[in-house]
Design an enzyme around this catalytic site. Structure first.
Site, short mmCIF file in Angstrom:
data_model
loop_
_atom_site.label_atom_id
_atom_site.label_comp_id
_atom_site.label_asym_id
_atom_site.label_seq_id
_atom_site.Cartn_x
_atom_site.Cartn_y
_atom_site.Cartn_z
N LEU A 84 47.48 30.86 122.58
CA LEU A 84 47.95 31.97 121.74
C LEU A 84 49.00 32.81 122.46
O LEU A 84 49.77 33.52 121.82
CB LEU A 84 46.78 32.85 121.32
CG LEU A 84 45.83 32.26 120.27
CD1 LEU A 84 44.90 33.31 119.72
CD2 LEU A 84 46.58 31.59 119.13
N ARG A 113 44.39 38.45 128.05
CA ARG A 113 43.44 37.34 128.25
C ARG A 113 42.02 37.88 128.11
O ARG A 113 41.69 38.93 128.67
CB ARG A 113 43.61 36.73 129.63
CG ARG A 113 45.02 36.25 129.95
CD ARG A 113 45.43 35.07 129.10
NE ARG A 113 46.61 34.41 129.66
CZ ARG A 113 47.24 33.39 129.09
NH1 ARG A 113 46.83 32.92 127.92
NH2 ARG A 113 48.30 32.84 129.66
N GLY A 126 36.32 -2.74 70.40
CA GLY A 126 35.75 -1.42 70.10
C GLY A 126 35.76 -1.14 68.62
O GLY A 126 36.55 -1.71 67.87
N ARG A 177 38.99 -0.73 63.90
CA ARG A 177 38.50 -1.58 64.97
C ARG A 177 39.65 -1.94 65.92
O ARG A 177 40.82 -1.92 65.54
CB ARG A 177 37.92 -2.88 64.39
CG ARG A 177 36.81 -2.65 63.39
CD ARG A 177 36.45 -3.93 62.66
NE ARG A 177 35.74 -4.89 63.52
CZ ARG A 177 34.42 -4.86 63.72
NH1 ARG A 177 33.68 -3.93 63.14
NH2 ARG A 177 33.85 -5.75 64.48
N LYS A 221 40.76 10.27 54.20
CA LYS A 221 40.43 11.30 55.20
C LYS A 221 41.63 12.22 55.49
O LYS A 221 41.57 13.06 56.39
CB LYS A 221 39.98 10.64 56.51
CG LYS A 221 38.68 9.85 56.38
CD LYS A 221 37.50 10.77 56.14
CE LYS A 221 36.20 10.00 56.07
NZ LYS A 221 35.03 10.89 55.84
N ASP A 268 40.89 14.93 72.72
CA ASP A 268 39.75 14.02 72.48
C ASP A 268 39.32 13.31 73.76
O ASP A 268 39.05 12.12 73.76
CB ASP A 268 40.12 13.00 71.39
CG ASP A 268 38.87 12.35 70.78
OD1 ASP A 268 37.77 12.93 70.94
OD2 ASP A 268 38.99 11.28 70.17
N LYS A 284 37.01 11.97 76.57
CA LYS A 284 35.62 11.52 76.72
C LYS A 284 35.68 10.14 77.38
O LYS A 284 36.72 9.47 77.35
CB LYS A 284 34.90 11.45 75.38
CG LYS A 284 35.61 10.62 74.31
CD LYS A 284 34.90 10.75 72.97
CE LYS A 284 35.68 10.05 71.87
NZ LYS A 284 35.08 10.24 70.54
N ASN A 332 37.30 7.12 75.69
CA ASN A 332 38.75 7.04 75.52
C ASN A 332 39.48 6.85 76.84
O ASN A 332 40.67 7.11 76.95
CB ASN A 332 39.27 8.31 74.83
CG ASN A 332 38.98 8.30 73.34
OD1 ASN A 332 38.68 7.25 72.76
ND2 ASN A 332 39.07 9.45 72.69
N ASP A 372 43.79 6.27 72.54
CA ASP A 372 43.43 6.91 71.27
C ASP A 372 43.99 8.33 71.16
O ASP A 372 43.40 9.30 71.64
CB ASP A 372 41.90 6.95 71.07
CG ASP A 372 41.55 7.19 69.60
OD1 ASP A 372 42.42 7.68 68.85
OD2 ASP A 372 40.41 6.88 69.22
N THR A 412 35.35 15.78 69.82
CA THR A 412 33.97 15.28 69.95
C THR A 412 33.08 16.47 70.29
O THR A 412 33.39 17.22 71.22
CB THR A 412 33.91 14.23 71.08
OG1 THR A 412 34.80 13.16 70.74
CG2 THR A 412 32.51 13.69 71.26
#
Length: 683
Positions: A175, A183, A383, A389, A415, A499, A501, A504, A517, A536
């Site tokens: 140092l 010292r 999947g 699919r 949807k 999404d 998880k 994925n 995805d 999810t």
């Protein structure tokens, strides 16, 4: 009966006496343990550092408490005459040099020096000898030198109390080469001693002149950049202050062709080879050396690297990321100039003729069939999801495998997911990240939308997690780091994923994790909010559930949930009934199993903070704070980005038929109804 009662009473009294004795014994052990711990703390306090200021040691020898003003460090003039200093060079043998270098490398303070600074120290250290009984350092005196023991033994004492012995290769007094300090211990020669020593003025001159020279050199290098040439010295100096030194070993990839460019490099030392893929072969374009730079256009544009830069032998670069650069220099001060080196590295060129999108046609894709088992002879299904699919297909002539996502158009309309499907196709087509699955082509007919994706042979992380129960920490760290890189890429482009998880996340042949995805992905301007309810349940952020509006912070919440699930095997907020999951999320009580490490607990807690603005990754420094968290301390992020980290996940991938790492599903022979509304005309 009375006899039995008396006997029981006596047994109870005897047991009480035994218990009392045990209690007294335990109390005695505890007192002795406390005394030992106190003594240990005192010893550690003494041993910590010979230069430890004695006013910081408490009376009890325990916690360090500073009770006086900090020492004032007066500035000292530094000699300017570098040539005069270099005259003091001392020749050393190979073994002497080796001893000094090893001593420097194992010292906490000196090990931070770079190779050039260490070389200069080695050259300028001077030898000095002491006889037995001689004081090298005297407690209470002012120090100006550091020492390395070349031979012999020395005794360290403090207040006439012996602390330890120093032997060959030990460093002490270091140092004193930083500032003028007293010292706090005496060091005395026990035997004939030979030391290497350096005075503070010498050390500070070496370091100061080295820094000045390096800065002038960097300034000169930056001034040769066409893009930065309009900047003044003050602005260039700011850039230098923001740059970081990075080192590469032989054959390390610094930038990879096709990867997103976001870093500017200056070569300080060594040689860099520039190669490019031409007709499927890697061809060398040129070599770059000290002072040359590359990647400057990455500071001002969204571009892809179109050449690979590889270290030839050890290479040291100075680099700055676009994110840091933008905080330093206003873009209007830059010259948008394309020089030759930038063109070689970064101008996007035409797609390769061998790209799958150039030869893929829907009619040429044929299903891959199971070769054994209960579904033998049936098409392989990789999947099954809410919207369709994913099947394994190949082509007769090219022999490559693809994952074909097949979604019912009628179902999409029912949807009201038309916009999401179109968006998913658009962003996947544009994305070029090694941590996100590639979309090679998209087709349609009257019944389905077909997306022909990159096939990740390693299977889903979800399947692997089910097989092993929970992941070891190194595997969880690696998987999460890959997701962090995917997030960094997407968020920079203004895309929320929403999404996340294990289902994925896919493993490629190297064991690297890729995001798949993008059905719930959404473009969002930073600062805006969106109010849709999606995702999810176990992974939803509280603000989504409460309809408060959400942004990129929701992705960081789900990242915390993912880390938990990878390490535990199930998410922290779960129930067989989704309605019971949401209250748990809003309560936000995280319960950690005893085997989970402190680093993981810290990361999860910071990612899953209820208030989005306080979440790690969503504060001032952005995703950098996630990368810099201690749980990722073992991760080399640059090597991960260029694919040079050895994936611990590779041992999870089984060998066998190309579909062996996937769950098996029966083939669905039913055809979807036709749909003719025309919403997909621009697909």
């Amino acid at each position: 009966m009375e006899c039995q009662v008396e006997e029981l009473r006596q047994q109870l009294e005897k047991q009480t006496l035994i218990n009392q004795e045990l209690q007294n014994h335990n109390n005695d052990l505890e007192r002795r343990l406390q005394k030992t711990e106190k003594l240990l703390q005192e010893l550690q306090s003494h041993y910590h550092d010979l230069e430890f200021p004695d006013q910081r040691i408490s009376n009890e020898g325990g916690l360090v408490v500073r009770k006086s003003r900090a020492a004032v460090m007066a500035p000292e003039p530094i000699p300017e005459d570098q040539q005069e200093i270099m005259k003091t060079k001392v020749e050393k043998t190979v073994s002497e040099t080796s001893l000094i270098v090893k001593a420097i490398q194992k010292n906490d303070f000196l090990s931070r020096l770079d190779d050039e600074q260490i070389t200069m120290m080695v050259e300028l250290l001077v030898a000095i000898n002491f006889k037995p009984g001689n004081d090298v350092i005297k407690e209470g005196t002012e120090g100006d030198s550091m020492y390395i023991v070349a031979a012999g033994e020395l005794l360290v004492s403090q207040a006439d109390r012996n602390l330890r012995t120093l032997t060959c290769g030990d460093v002490f007094g270091e140092l004193a080469i930083l500032y003028n300090c007293k010292r706090t211990a005496t060091v005395k020669a026990k035997t004939v001693v030979r030391l290497w020593f350096m005075e503070r003025q010498m050390y500070r001159t070496i370091m100061t002149n080295k820094s000045k020279k390096k800065r002038e050199q960097l300034m000169g290098f930056l001034k040769t950049s066409q893009t930065l040439k309009a900047l003044n010295d003050s602005q260039l100096s700011k850039i230098i202050d923001s740059m970081e030194e990075v080192k590469y070993q032989n054959n390390d990839v610094i930038v990879r062709e096709g990867a997103e460019g976001n870093t500017f490099y200056i070569i300080l030392k060594g040689e860099v080879k520039v190669t490019k893929k031409l007709n499927g072969q890697e061809k060398q374009i040129r070599k770059m050396g000290k002072g040359e730079h590359f990647g400057e256009l990455a500071l001002i544009r969204e571009i892809l690297r179109t050449a690979t830069c590889t270290a030839v032998g050890p290479v040291t670069c100075f680099s700055i990321d676009k994110e840091v650069f933008e905080e330093t220099i206003p873009i209007e001060h830059l010259e948008l100039h394309d020089d030759i080196s930038s063109k070689v590295l970064e101008e996007p060129d035409a797609p390769e003729k061998t790209s799958p999108s150039s030869y893929l046609r829907l009619k040429d894709l044929i299903p891959v069939l199971y070769q054994e088992g209960r579904y033998q002879g049936e098409p392989v299904t990789l999947g099954v999801g809410g919207f369709g699919r994913v099947e394994l297909v190949t082509t007769l002539h090219h022999g490559k495998y693809f994952a074909m996502k097949r979604v019912s158009k009628k179902h999409i309309v029912a949807k009201r997911q038309e916009e999401h499907v179109l968006f998913e196709k658009r962003i996947l087509k544009a994305i070029k990240s090694d941590f996100i699955v590639r979309l090679h082509a998209a087709f349609k007919d009257t019944r389905y939308i077909y997306m022909i994706m990159e096939f990740c042979v390693g299977g889903e992380i979800w399947t692997k997690l089910k097989e092993v129960g929970r992941f070891d920490e190194p595997i969880a760290v690696f998987c999460t780091a890959c997701v962090v890189e995917a997030y960094a890429y997407l968020h920079k482009k203004g895309i929320m994923y929403r999404d996340l998880k294990p289902e994925n996340l896919m493993l490629d042949a190297k064991g690297y994790v890729k995001l798949v995805d993008f059905g719930f992905a959404k473009e969002l301007v930073h600062g805006d909010r969106t109010y849709s309810f999606c995702g999810t349940p176990e992974y939803m952020a509280p603000e989504i559930i409460q309809n408060q509006g959400h942004d990129f912070a929701a992705d960081f919440w789900s990242l915390g949930i993912l880390v938990y699930e990878l390490l535990v095997g199930s998410p922290p907020f779960s129930s067989s009934e989704p309605a019971k999951i949401y209250p748990k999320i809003l309560d936000g009580v995280l319960k950690f199993p005893p085997y989970m490490g402190e680093g993981a607990k810290s990361l999860i807690s910071k990612l899953c903070r209820p208030r989005p603005g306080q979440r790690l990754g969503n504060t001032k420094n952005g995703i950098k704070d996630v990368r810099h968290h201690r749980w990722f301390s073992s991760m080399n992020w640059h090597k991960l980005r260029v694919g040079q980290v050895e994936a611990p996940t590779i041992r999870l991938i089984r060998k066998g038929p190309c579909y062996i790492n996937f769950d098996r599903f029966p083939f669905d022979q039913a055809l979807a109804d036709e749909e003719f509304s025309g919403w997909d005309k621009n697909l």
